[in-house]
Design a protein around this motif. Structure first.
Motif, PDB file in Angstrom:
ATOM      1  N   GLY A  95      48.838  32.828  41.465  1.00 56.59           N
ATOM      2  CA  GLY A  95      49.894  32.316  40.785  1.00 56.59           C
ATOM      3  C   GLY A  95      50.871  31.506  41.533  1.00 56.59           C
ATOM      4  O   GLY A  95      51.255  31.917  42.718  1.00 56.59           O
ATOM      5  N   LEU A  96      51.705  30.651  41.178  1.00 54.50           N
ATOM      6  CA  LEU A  96      52.511  29.544  41.552  1.00 54.50           C
ATOM      7  C   LEU A  96      54.023  30.290  41.863  1.00 54.50           C
ATOM      8  O   LEU A  96      54.683  29.976  42.777  1.00 54.50           O
ATOM      9  N   ASP A  97      54.208  31.127  40.898  1.00 55.34           N
ATOM     10  CA  ASP A  97      55.641  31.979  40.919  1.00 55.34           C
ATOM     11  C   ASP A  97      55.346  33.377  42.305  1.00 55.34           C
ATOM     12  O   ASP A  97      56.548  33.180  42.834  1.00 55.34           O
ATOM     13  N   ASP A  98      54.469  33.885  42.409  1.00 56.09           N
ATOM     14  CA  ASP A  98      54.593  35.024  43.121  1.00 56.09           C
ATOM     15  C   ASP A  98      53.620  35.022  44.205  1.00 56.09           C
ATOM     16  O   ASP A  98      53.292  35.924  45.078  1.00 56.09           O
ATOM     17  N   GLY A  99      52.387  33.927  44.060  1.00 56.12           N
ATOM     18  CA  GLY A  99      51.267  33.976  45.239  1.00 56.12           C
ATOM     19  C   GLY A  99      50.138  35.185  44.669  1.00 56.12           C
ATOM     20  O   GLY A  99      49.257  35.398  45.379  1.00 56.12           O
ATOM     21  N   ALA A 100      50.393  35.821  43.600  1.00 56.15           N
ATOM     22  CA  ALA A 100      49.534  36.573  43.189  1.00 56.15           C
ATOM     23  C   ALA A 100      48.154  36.314  43.151  1.00 56.15           C
ATOM     24  O   ALA A 100      47.753  35.117  42.553  1.00 56.15           O
ATOM     25  N   LEU A 101      46.973  36.909  43.671  1.00 56.13           N
ATOM     26  CA  LEU A 101      45.725  36.462  43.595  1.00 56.13           C
ATOM     27  C   LEU A 101      44.985  36.761  42.336  1.00 56.13           C
ATOM     28  O   LEU A 101      44.819  37.804  41.855  1.00 56.13           O
ATOM     29  N   LEU A 102      44.477  35.597  41.843  1.00 58.98           N
ATOM     30  CA  LEU A 102      43.984  35.737  40.385  1.00 58.98           C
ATOM     31  C   LEU A 102      42.367  35.746  40.423  1.00 58.98           C
ATOM     32  O   LEU A 102      41.709  36.039  39.766  1.00 58.98           O
ATOM     33  N   GLY A 103      41.859  35.157  41.705  1.00 57.81           N
ATOM     34  CA  GLY A 103      40.306  35.230  41.698  1.00 57.81           C
ATOM     35  C   GLY A 103      40.416  34.698  43.317  1.00 57.81           C
ATOM     36  O   GLY A 103      40.874  33.862  43.945  1.00 57.81           O
ATOM     37  N   THR A 104      39.417  35.401  43.911  1.00 52.99           N
ATOM     38  CA  THR A 104      38.961  34.938  45.228  1.00 52.99           C
ATOM     39  C   THR A 104      37.649  34.960  45.646  1.00 52.99           C
ATOM     40  O   THR A 104      36.793  35.579  44.909  1.00 52.99           O
ATOM     41  N   PHE A 105      37.315  34.167  46.826  1.00 50.54           N
ATOM     42  CA  PHE A 105      35.768  34.247  47.258  1.00 50.54           C
ATOM     43  C   PHE A 105      35.854  34.187  48.703  1.00 50.54           C
ATOM     44  O   PHE A 105      36.888  33.406  49.452  1.00 50.54           O
ATOM     45  N   GLY A 106      35.240  34.800  49.548  1.00 50.09           N
ATOM     46  CA  GLY A 106      35.317  34.704  51.050  1.00 50.09           C
ATOM     47  C   GLY A 106      33.919  35.266  51.761  1.00 50.09           C
ATOM     48  O   GLY A 106      33.392  35.975  50.961  1.00 50.09           O
ATOM     49  N   ALA A 143      50.632  37.215  50.799  1.00 48.68           N
ATOM     50  CA  ALA A 143      51.664  36.635  51.578  1.00 48.68           C
ATOM     51  C   ALA A 143      51.336  35.330  52.066  1.00 48.68           C
ATOM     52  O   ALA A 143      52.552  34.330  52.158  1.00 48.68           O
ATOM     53  N   GLU A 144      50.077  34.919  52.453  1.00 49.03           N
ATOM     54  CA  GLU A 144      49.580  33.781  52.793  1.00 49.03           C
ATOM     55  C   GLU A 144      50.007  32.724  51.896  1.00 49.03           C
ATOM     56  O   GLU A 144      50.248  31.187  52.126  1.00 49.03           O
ATOM     57  N   ALA A 145      49.457  33.009  50.276  1.00 47.81           N
ATOM     58  CA  ALA A 145      49.855  32.178  49.475  1.00 47.81           C
ATOM     59  C   ALA A 145      51.278  31.764  49.298  1.00 47.81           C
ATOM     60  O   ALA A 145      51.675  30.489  49.095  1.00 47.81           O
ATOM     61  N   ARG A 146      51.829  32.634  49.320  1.00 51.00           N
ATOM     62  CA  ARG A 146      53.352  32.364  49.130  1.00 51.00           C
ATOM     63  C   ARG A 146      54.022  31.528  50.321  1.00 51.00           C
ATOM     64  O   ARG A 146      54.874  30.622  50.015  1.00 51.00           O
ATOM     65  N   VAL A 147      53.603  31.652  51.557  1.00 51.92           N
ATOM     66  CA  VAL A 147      53.966  30.814  52.584  1.00 51.92           C
ATOM     67  C   VAL A 147      53.448  29.369  52.293  1.00 51.92           C
ATOM     68  O   VAL A 147      54.243  28.289  52.378  1.00 51.92           O
ATOM     69  N   ILE A 148      52.468  29.324  51.770  1.00 45.10           N
ATOM     70  CA  ILE A 148      51.724  27.743  51.318  1.00 45.10           C
ATOM     71  C   ILE A 148      52.762  27.270  50.244  1.00 45.10           C
ATOM     72  O   ILE A 148      52.973  26.118  50.348  1.00 45.10           O
ATOM     73  N   ILE A 149      52.915  28.114  49.119  1.00 50.47           N
ATOM     74  CA  ILE A 149      53.749  27.700  48.218  1.00 50.47           C
ATOM     75  C   ILE A 149      54.977  27.194  48.334  1.00 50.47           C
ATOM     76  O   ILE A 149      55.525  26.282  48.151  1.00 50.47           O
ATOM     77  N   ASP A 150      55.664  28.229  49.327  1.00 48.83           N
ATOM     78  CA  ASP A 150      57.131  27.610  50.006  1.00 48.83           C
ATOM     79  C   ASP A 150      57.017  26.327  50.632  1.00 48.83           C
ATOM     80  O   ASP A 150      57.906  25.280  50.678  1.00 48.83           O
ATOM     81  N   ARG A 151      55.999  26.012  51.562  1.00 53.30           N
ATOM     82  CA  ARG A 151      56.031  24.841  52.144  1.00 53.30           C
ATOM     83  C   ARG A 151      55.738  23.907  51.347  1.00 53.30           C
ATOM     84  O   ARG A 151      56.162  22.492  51.515  1.00 53.30           O
TER      85      ARG A 151
END
Length: 130
Positions: free
Chosen positions: A26-37, A47-55
């Protein structure tokens, strides 16, 4: 009607590119909606998503991009996209109005192939208003 974000990742990115990690957040809060690794030191985090979004919002492009505990050297930043590289592993990030799509390929996959898959998924999500 609910959206299967995991299916989007698997069908639109992982089935097209040999992927190390992928996430839709989610672009608002960085909540993970789907992941693969696979073969990662740790999972991608909100937290990593939020840093990228802020950037992306600040438009800064010099510092490394962190995903799954690994740093990717920033190659390109601007207009809702980030591109990075760690060794031979490319990273591609694209934002839509409401979502962030992040993916990294295994070593040796051409960055352009990963970028195309991420950008195509982001374009489809934009067309759906997400």
């Amino acid at each position: 009607m609910s959206t299967d974000w995991q299916a989007y990742l698997e069908e639109r990115i992982c089935a097209v590119v040999d992927t190390r990690m992928a996430a839709i957040c989610g672009l608002d809060d960085g909540a993970l909606l789907g992941t693969f690794g696979k073969d990662l030191p740790r999972s991608f985090t909100p937290a990593e998503a939020r840093v990228i979004i802020d950037r992306l919002r600040r438009g800064s492009g010099e510092e490394d991009i962190r995903a799954c505990g690994e740093d990717y050297r920033c190659l390109r930043s601007g207009q809702g996209v980030l591109r990075g590289l760690r060794g031979g592993s490319p990273l591609s990030v694209a934002a839509t109005e409401k979502l962030l799509v992040v993916a990294a390929a295994v070593d040796g996959v051409p960055a352009s192939r990963l970028d195309s898959a991420v950008e195509a998924l982001a374009a489809d999500l934009r067309a759906q208003g997400t």
